[in-house]
Motif scaffolding. Structure first.
Motif, short mmCIF file in Angstrom:
data_model
loop_
_atom_site.label_atom_id
_atom_site.label_comp_id
_atom_site.label_asym_id
_atom_site.label_seq_id
_atom_site.Cartn_x
_atom_site.Cartn_y
_atom_site.Cartn_z
N THR A 5 40.15 -11.01 6.27
CA THR A 5 39.77 -12.21 5.53
C THR A 5 40.33 -13.41 6.28
N ALA A 6 40.06 -14.58 5.77
CA ALA A 6 40.56 -15.78 6.43
C ALA A 6 42.09 -15.88 6.33
N GLN A 7 42.68 -15.24 5.32
CA GLN A 7 44.13 -15.34 5.12
C GLN A 7 44.89 -14.06 5.48
N ARG A 8 44.18 -13.00 5.86
CA ARG A 8 44.84 -11.72 6.10
C ARG A 8 44.20 -11.03 7.29
N MET A 9 45.03 -10.41 8.12
CA MET A 9 44.50 -9.68 9.27
C MET A 9 45.38 -8.48 9.59
N VAL A 10 44.76 -7.51 10.28
CA VAL A 10 45.47 -6.33 10.77
C VAL A 10 45.79 -6.56 12.24
N VAL A 11 47.01 -6.24 12.65
CA VAL A 11 47.39 -6.40 14.05
C VAL A 11 48.06 -5.12 14.54
N THR A 12 47.97 -4.89 15.84
CA THR A 12 48.74 -3.82 16.46
C THR A 12 49.70 -4.45 17.46
N TYR A 13 50.84 -3.79 17.66
CA TYR A 13 51.85 -4.30 18.58
C TYR A 13 52.66 -3.11 19.09
N THR A 14 53.42 -3.34 20.14
CA THR A 14 54.26 -2.26 20.67
C THR A 14 55.73 -2.57 20.44
N GLU A 15 56.48 -1.50 20.27
CA GLU A 15 57.93 -1.59 20.09
C GLU A 15 58.52 -0.35 20.75
N GLY A 16 59.24 -0.58 21.84
CA GLY A 16 59.80 0.55 22.56
C GLY A 16 58.75 1.46 23.16
N GLY A 17 57.61 0.87 23.54
CA GLY A 17 56.56 1.66 24.15
C GLY A 17 55.67 2.40 23.18
N ARG A 18 55.93 2.27 21.89
CA ARG A 18 55.11 2.94 20.88
C ARG A 18 54.27 1.90 20.14
N TRP A 19 53.03 2.26 19.88
CA TRP A 19 52.12 1.35 19.19
C TRP A 19 52.30 1.42 17.69
N LYS A 20 52.26 0.25 17.06
CA LYS A 20 52.44 0.16 15.62
C LYS A 20 51.40 -0.79 15.03
N MET A 21 51.31 -0.78 13.69
CA MET A 21 50.34 -1.62 13.00
C MET A 21 51.04 -2.42 11.91
N ALA A 22 50.52 -3.62 11.66
CA ALA A 22 51.09 -4.48 10.63
C ALA A 22 50.00 -5.33 10.00
N LEU A 23 50.31 -5.87 8.84
CA LEU A 23 49.45 -6.83 8.17
C LEU A 23 50.09 -8.21 8.29
N ILE A 24 49.27 -9.22 8.56
CA ILE A 24 49.76 -10.59 8.62
C ILE A 24 49.04 -11.41 7.55
N GLU A 25 49.83 -12.03 6.71
CA GLU A 25 49.31 -12.98 5.72
C GLU A 25 49.54 -14.38 6.27
N THR A 26 48.52 -15.21 6.21
CA THR A 26 48.67 -16.57 6.74
C THR A 26 49.10 -17.57 5.68
N GLU A 27 48.75 -17.30 4.41
CA GLU A 27 49.13 -18.19 3.31
C GLU A 27 49.57 -17.38 2.10
N PRO A 28 50.86 -17.25 1.82
CA PRO A 28 51.99 -17.74 2.63
C PRO A 28 52.21 -16.83 3.83
N ARG A 29 52.95 -17.28 4.80
CA ARG A 29 53.16 -16.52 6.02
C ARG A 29 54.00 -15.27 5.74
N LYS A 30 53.48 -14.13 6.20
CA LYS A 30 54.18 -12.87 5.95
C LYS A 30 53.76 -11.84 7.00
#
Length: 283
Positions: A5-30
Motif C-alpha cells: 500500500t502507499a503506507q506499508r511495504m515488504v522489504v528484504t535485507y541481509t544481516e550477517g550474510g543471511r537474507w531476512k524480511m521486514a515490514l515498513i510502515e511509513t505513517e507512523p514510521r516503523k
C-alpha cells in the motif's frame, strides 16, 4: 522489496550474510522484522493479504513460498525438488569469519555428517572450498544437495563469500574493485588455511571448485598458489582479455571496475590470466 500500500511495504535485507524480511510502515514510521523459517532469496511480490517469494533454509531447499500477514507463517507452494533428505544426514552450515591479510572474510562451513560413520579421532577431513560466481554475487546457507553429497561422504565444505560478495555492506563489496584475481583468490586460500589451523581440515587434502567467475578464482588459486592439491573449474575464465573484448551488454564495462580499463591495463589482464602461466600449475 515489494509494495503493498502507499503506507506499508515488504522489504528484504541481509544481516550477517543471511537474507531476512521486514515490514515498513511509513505513517507512523516503523520497521518490523519478520521471524520466518525461510530466507527470502528473490522474486518478492506482495498484495494486501500475502507476500510471495522464492526462499529456503539450511534444512529446506529453495521453494516458491507464501506468507499471509494474518498468520505470519510460511507456506510452501512448490519446492524446487521432490527429493527429501533425512535430517540425520544434513550438515547444517556454521557461519565463520576469518582473517585474510588485514581484512575479515565470511563463509559458511559444512562439517562432514553421516549417521552411519564416525572418523577416527586423529583424522581430519578433506576440504572442498567453493568459490561462487558473479563475482560480486554471493552464496547463501540454503540447503543445497550438491553440498550435502560431499558432506555425507566425509568431506568438509567451505562456501566462501570472498571480498566483493554482496550481503555484507558496501565496503565489503568494493574490496574487489581493481583486485579481481587477487583478493578473491587470497580469501579462498586463507579460508582453507583457517580451517586447517582450527583442526577442521587435512592440509594434504585441500580442494577448490567454482564455476564462471568462481572457475576463474579456482584456476588462479591452483596456478598462483600451492595450497590446493586438486581443483575443478566449470566454464571458468582462463584469459581475462578474452572476456574484456567479448562480453554481453548487461556486463558492459564490468571488467573496468574489477580489473581496470582495457587495453590501457593490458599488462594487468595478462598478469592475472592463468592461461599464460600453465608452467606454474602442478595440481
Amino acid at each position: 522489496y515489494a509494495f503493498m500500500t502507499a503506507q506499508r511495504m515488504v522489504v528484504t535485507y541481509t544481516e550477517g550474510g543471511r537474507w531476512k524480511m521486514a515490514l515498513i510502515e511509513t505513517e507512523p514510521r516503523k520497521f518490523e522484522p519478520l521471524d520466518l523459517r525461510f530466507e527470502p532469496l528473490e522474486s518478492v511480490r506482495a498484495n494486501r493479504q500475502a507476500v510471495y517469494f522464492i526462499g529456503g533454509s539450511p534444512t529446506e531447499p529453495p521453494a516458491i513460498a507464501r506468507m499471509t500477514f494474518a498468520a505470519a507463517e510460511v507456506e510452501v507452494l512448490r519446492s524446487s525438488t521432490t527429493d527429501r533428505i533425512d535430517p540425520a544426514w544434513i550438515s547444517v552450515p556454521e557461519p565463520v569469519t576469518y582473517m585474510s591479510g588485514d581484512h575479515e572474510v565470511h563463509a559458511f562451513h559444512y562439517a562432514p555428517r553421516n549417521p552411519n560413520f564416525v572418523a577416527p579421532e586423529d583424522e581430519r577431513p578433506p576440504l572442498l572450498v567453493l568459490s561462487h560466481g558473479g563475482p560480486t554475487g554471493a552464496t547463501t546457507d540454503v540447503l543445497d544437495g550438491r553440498i550435502q553429497f560431499w558432506t555425507s561422504r566425509g568431506f568438509a565444505v567451505l562456501d566462501v563469500n570472498y571480498s566483493g560478495s554482496s550481503g555484507y555492506g558496501r565496503a565489503y563489496r568494493d574490496r574487489l574493485k581493481g583486485q579481481w584475481g587477487i583478493v578473491d583468490v587470497a580469501d579462498c586460500v586463507d579460508g582453507a588455511r583457517h580451517l586447517v589451523a582450527a583442526g577442521k581440515a587435512d592440509p594434504n587434502r585441500l580442494i577448490i571448485r567454482g564455476g564462471s567467475a568462481g572457475g576463474y578464482t579456482t584456476l588462479a588459486a591452483l596456478t598462483f598458489h600451492d595450497v590446493f592439491k586438486a581443483g575443478a573449474s566449470y566454464y571458468g575464465i582462463s584469459d581475462l582479455e578474452v572476456l574484456a573484448r567479448d562480453t554481453h551488454k548487461f556486463e558492459s564495462r564490468y571488467m573496468e571496475s574489477l580489473v581496470g580499463p582495457y587495453p590501457g591495463k593490458k599488462d594487468v589482464y595478462v598478469q592475472r590470466s592463468p592461461i599464460h602461466y600453465t608452467d606454474r600449475l602442478s595440481s
